[in-house]
Design an enzyme around this catalytic site. Structure first.
Site, PDB file in Angstrom:
ATOM      1  N   HIS A  88     -25.739  29.439  13.453  1.00  0.00           N
ATOM      2  CA  HIS A  88     -24.830  28.762  14.385  1.00  0.00           C
ATOM      3  C   HIS A  88     -25.597  28.218  15.586  1.00  0.00           C
ATOM      4  O   HIS A  88     -25.465  27.034  15.931  1.00  0.00           O
ATOM      5  CB  HIS A  88     -23.751  29.747  14.840  1.00  0.00           C
ATOM      6  CG  HIS A  88     -22.780  29.193  15.829  1.00  0.00           C
ATOM      7  ND1 HIS A  88     -21.512  28.776  15.491  1.00  0.00           N
ATOM      8  CD2 HIS A  88     -22.875  28.976  17.166  1.00  0.00           C
ATOM      9  CE1 HIS A  88     -20.885  28.324  16.561  1.00  0.00           C
ATOM     10  NE2 HIS A  88     -21.697  28.441  17.601  1.00  0.00           N
ATOM     11  N   GLU A  89     -26.377  29.074  16.217  1.00  0.00           N
ATOM     12  CA  GLU A  89     -27.084  28.638  17.415  1.00  0.00           C
ATOM     13  C   GLU A  89     -28.151  27.597  17.081  1.00  0.00           C
ATOM     14  O   GLU A  89     -28.410  26.685  17.881  1.00  0.00           O
ATOM     15  CB  GLU A  89     -27.698  29.837  18.151  1.00  0.00           C
ATOM     16  CG  GLU A  89     -26.684  30.857  18.658  1.00  0.00           C
ATOM     17  CD  GLU A  89     -25.594  30.258  19.534  1.00  0.00           C
ATOM     18  OE1 GLU A  89     -25.843  29.206  20.171  1.00  0.00           O
ATOM     19  OE2 GLU A  89     -24.484  30.829  19.576  1.00  0.00           O
ATOM     20  N   HIS A 108     -26.592  24.208  17.043  1.00  0.00           N
ATOM     21  CA  HIS A 108     -26.580  23.629  18.395  1.00  0.00           C
ATOM     22  C   HIS A 108     -27.948  23.047  18.738  1.00  0.00           C
ATOM     23  O   HIS A 108     -28.056  21.958  19.315  1.00  0.00           O
ATOM     24  CB  HIS A 108     -26.235  24.702  19.429  1.00  0.00           C
ATOM     25  CG  HIS A 108     -24.782  25.025  19.565  1.00  0.00           C
ATOM     26  ND1 HIS A 108     -23.818  24.065  19.753  1.00  0.00           N
ATOM     27  CD2 HIS A 108     -24.139  26.219  19.564  1.00  0.00           C
ATOM     28  CE1 HIS A 108     -22.636  24.661  19.862  1.00  0.00           C
ATOM     29  NE2 HIS A 108     -22.798  25.960  19.751  1.00  0.00           N
ATOM     30  N   HIS A 123     -28.679  19.640  17.549  1.00  0.00           N
ATOM     31  CA  HIS A 123     -28.023  18.597  18.330  1.00  0.00           C
ATOM     32  C   HIS A 123     -28.944  18.101  19.447  1.00  0.00           C
ATOM     33  O   HIS A 123     -28.940  16.910  19.798  1.00  0.00           O
ATOM     34  CB  HIS A 123     -26.722  19.153  18.912  1.00  0.00           C
ATOM     35  CG  HIS A 123     -25.626  18.165  19.045  1.00  0.00           C
ATOM     36  ND1 HIS A 123     -24.323  18.514  19.325  1.00  0.00           N
ATOM     37  CD2 HIS A 123     -25.597  16.812  18.957  1.00  0.00           C
ATOM     38  CE1 HIS A 123     -23.566  17.445  19.397  1.00  0.00           C
ATOM     39  NE2 HIS A 123     -24.314  16.388  19.185  1.00  0.00           N
TER      40      HIS A 123
END
Length: 673
Positions: free
Chosen positions: A462-463, A466, A469
């Site tokens: 998940h991290e 990010h 991105h």
């Protein structure tokens, strides 16, 4: 004194020189950087030239470089390795930065120039027009158009909110840092070796003998899953959920009430009916009604699933001779037993196959296959000895520097997050991001590999979603770089990336036994994936309840007693007895440590509607690594930052917006009644 915070940091990476930065540098560094930033603002606002994008917006984007360096480094250090000295500095920083931001917003000449550029935006290129629009809206929403007493009051409100957010965070950290529950040898009975080892390591870190339970999620959750001692589970659980809710100096209840009142006043000064109306206006959801519709569409099937599960767990508990209702400190224990029985799946059996280093490799390998990235470790001074850094390249081009800080420790903010020490932009060359992932996994004993739960591995992916991105961002202006997007869009890349953890070929390659190196057996892999939606009723109920309380707090008049309002909302929902909110008000840092997720905790679920549909695009293409779909994902979402409205970016990738059906199916709730 030479201050390394104010230096130009050494290429090619431009990492902060953490080996030379001392606490004594922060306060004078902030003062010097603020002086320079104020001079830059005065020059822009006082220009005699007619306002243009190049003489107004561009210098705003290029300015305050030193201030950005000081602030990003300080808050990274304060969050990952807090000390009393740094906590005192944090309060000072909050006050001074709030005052500076208010000065900038209140600068009438500057706002007039921004408004003039915005009014002439039709003559600008698409990216410049977008940046001008965001500047104008940000200034307006911050109160730049207010005058007189209203303007003064807005400044006071923002200063007070900044201070309250800092106090809320520090109180929560103090409660998490100070509580420990020593375990006698007899208390270790029934605990898997990995829990015993984590409890021993936690004691060693605190200079204690034996074993302790702390409020770190990576320790307390497995303790609640495996300890047969119901009395100890209750003690640990009640301490965990009572963070910030103790009479005394760390009590966050009064802070929460004041924050909600000030937010309501702030919204009404700007002409909005409620803070939720104000906060949601720039998001994809737009209105509180749209948020409530989504959450309630999921609440009913989630509650039905949770209540059915509660009946099964209660029967199991009664078979153990425990009478009375199933309680919150019982759920994880009996749910783990049920998971072992129904899926033949034991977390103690899984963990040796989920090594931290191999899961990092897996996350990197997926990014290599999808986006052509390569990763190489670099030796550089970092903020803490546990942290590690890698350079990321595409061919010869440096794409970013990535810093991972994975282990829990006293003084480290709980949870997991992604940040940046430098944003990607192209204002003066190809400036690449320095991106950080911070987690709180259990640190192993010296010489032992760090082992993760499947949920931990999901957090890591998940991290890193990010992080991608930031890594793949390809815009000119910092204002729209990386994760600078609508709050209910920012979780799309992170939640989407979680899907690659469940791709069987990824697990076959990287889920290998810590001692033997053997790959996870096919039957264990199949059982693990089959249990992916296990206990999803519980997980969804605790999340949606938190999101609905957050929305209710901000949708109408601010409650004088947030705890009473919280109880009213949960009672109206019919909250199952044995499930609590994931984040009760006194430790709801998403909402009260700052404005980020206030009225916005729903964002994870709003993004989940899209992430389920987005991964389906790869499935429809026939491969989780389909190159054409990956190229579209990068072009329209990961590299685009905030260069366009979020719904437009998603439609460019997928051709349409999805419905809630994909989310319910992904959570296994589509058949819940």
């Amino acid at each position: 004194m030479t201050n390394p915070l104010l230096d130009t940091w050494t290429p090619p990476y431009g990492l902060p020189p953490f080996d030379r930065i001392e606490d004594a540098h922060f306060a004078p560094g902030l003062e010097a950087a603020l002086t320079e930033a104020r001079a830059e603002i005065a020059a822009i606002a006082g220009s005699a030239e007619a306002p243009t994008f190049d003489n107004t917006i561009r210098p705003l984007e290029a300015g305050a470089r030193k201030l950005g360096q000081v602030v990003r480094v300080f808050y990274h250090v304060a969050a990952t390795d807090s000390t009393p000295a740094r906590e005192a500095l944090q309060k000072d920083f909050s006050a001074k930065l709030s005052a500076y931001n208010s000065e900038v917003i209140s600068n009438a000449a500057l706002f007039a120039r921004i408004a003039a550029v915005w009014e002439g935006r039709e003559a600008l290129g698409a990216e410049e027009a977008r940046v001008a629009e965001l500047y104008y809206k940000d200034f307006t929403r911050a109160g730049a158009a207010l005058t007189g007493a209203d303007k003064d009051r807005m400044t006071e409100i923002k200063a007070r909110l900044a201070m309250l957010g800092t106090e809320f965070t520090q109180n929560l950290l103090a409660d998490e840092r100070d509580w420990v529950m020593p375990l006698a040898d007899a208390d270790l009975e029934g605990l898997p070796e990995f829990v015993v080892a984590t409890a021993r390591a936690a004691a060693e870190e605190r200079g204690m003998e034996g074993h302790v339970v702390t409020l770190s999620r990576s320790l307390i959750v497995p303790f609640l899953q495996f300890s047969p001692r119901r009395d100890l589970r209750e003690k640990a659980y009640e301490a965990w959920v009572a963070r910030g809710e103790h009479d005394g100096p760390t009590d966050n209840r009064g802070i929460a009430a004041e924050v909600l009142a000030l937010r309501e006043e702030r919204a009404k000064l700007l002409g909005y009916d409620s803070f939720a109306d104000y906060k949601l206006e720039p998001e994809m959801a737009k209105t509180p009604a749209a948020v409530r519709d989504l959450l309630m569409a999921v609440w009913a099937p989630a509650k039905a699933a949770a209540e059915a599960d509660a009946e099964v767990l209660t029967a199991m508990m009664q078979e153990d001779g425990v009478n009375g209702p199933l309680e919150a400190w019982d759920w994880r224990y009996y749910s783990e037993k049920r998971r072992q029985a129904e899926h033949d799946l034991d977390e103690a059996e899984l963990k040796p196959y989920l090594q931290l280093d191999k899961m990092i490799e897996a996350a990197f390998d997926c990014a290599a296959r999808l986006f052509g990235l390569s990763f190489a470790p670099i030796d550089a001074p970092l903020a803490h000895p546990d942290a590690r850094a890698w350079e990321i390249r595409r061919g010869e081009r440096l794409m970013a520097v990535f810093v991972g800080d994975y282990f829990a420790r006293a003084g480290k903010r709980s949870g997991a997050w992604c940040g940046s020490l430098r944003a990607q932009h192209k204002l003066d060359g190809d400036t690449r991001a320095i991106v950080t992932n911070v987690c709180n996994f259990a640190k192993p004993a010296k010489g032992q590999p760090a082992l993760l739960s499947f949920d931990d591995a999901r957090t890591l992916f998940h991290e890193f979603g990010h992080a991608l991105h930031h890594i793949l961002s390809d815009v000119t202006y910092p204002m729209i770089s990386g994760t600078s997007v609508a709050r209910d869009f920012v979780e799309l890349p992170s939640q989407l990336y979680e899907h690659w953890l469940e791709v069987p070929e990824v697990l076959r390659a990287f889920a290998v036994h810590a001692e033997t190196g053997a790959p996870m057996p096919a039957d264990l892999l199949a059982r693990m994936l089959a249990a992916a939606t296990y206990d999803m009723g519980f997980q969804t109920v605790e999340y949606v309840a938190s999101a609905l309380v957050d929305l209710d707090f901000h949708e109408g008049a601010a409650p004088a007693d947030p705890m009473a309002r919280q109880a009213e909302v949960l009672a109206k929902l019919g909250m199952p007895h044995a499930i609590r909110m994931r984040h009760a008000t006194p430790h709801f840092a998403h909402v009260f440590a700052g404005d980020g997720y206030s009225s916005g905790y729903y964002s994870y679920m709003w993004s989940e509607v899209m992430d389920a549909d987005a991964f389906a695009a790869f499935e429809e293409a026939g491969s989780a690594f389909d190159p054409d779909t990956a190229a579209k994902l990068e072009a329209h979402i990961l590299s685009a930052g905030g260069s366009a409205e979020a719904d437009g970016l998603y439609r460019a990738f997928r051709g349409r917006m999805p419905g809630v059906e994909a989310l319910l199916k992904g959570r296994g709730l589509d058949k819940a009644a």
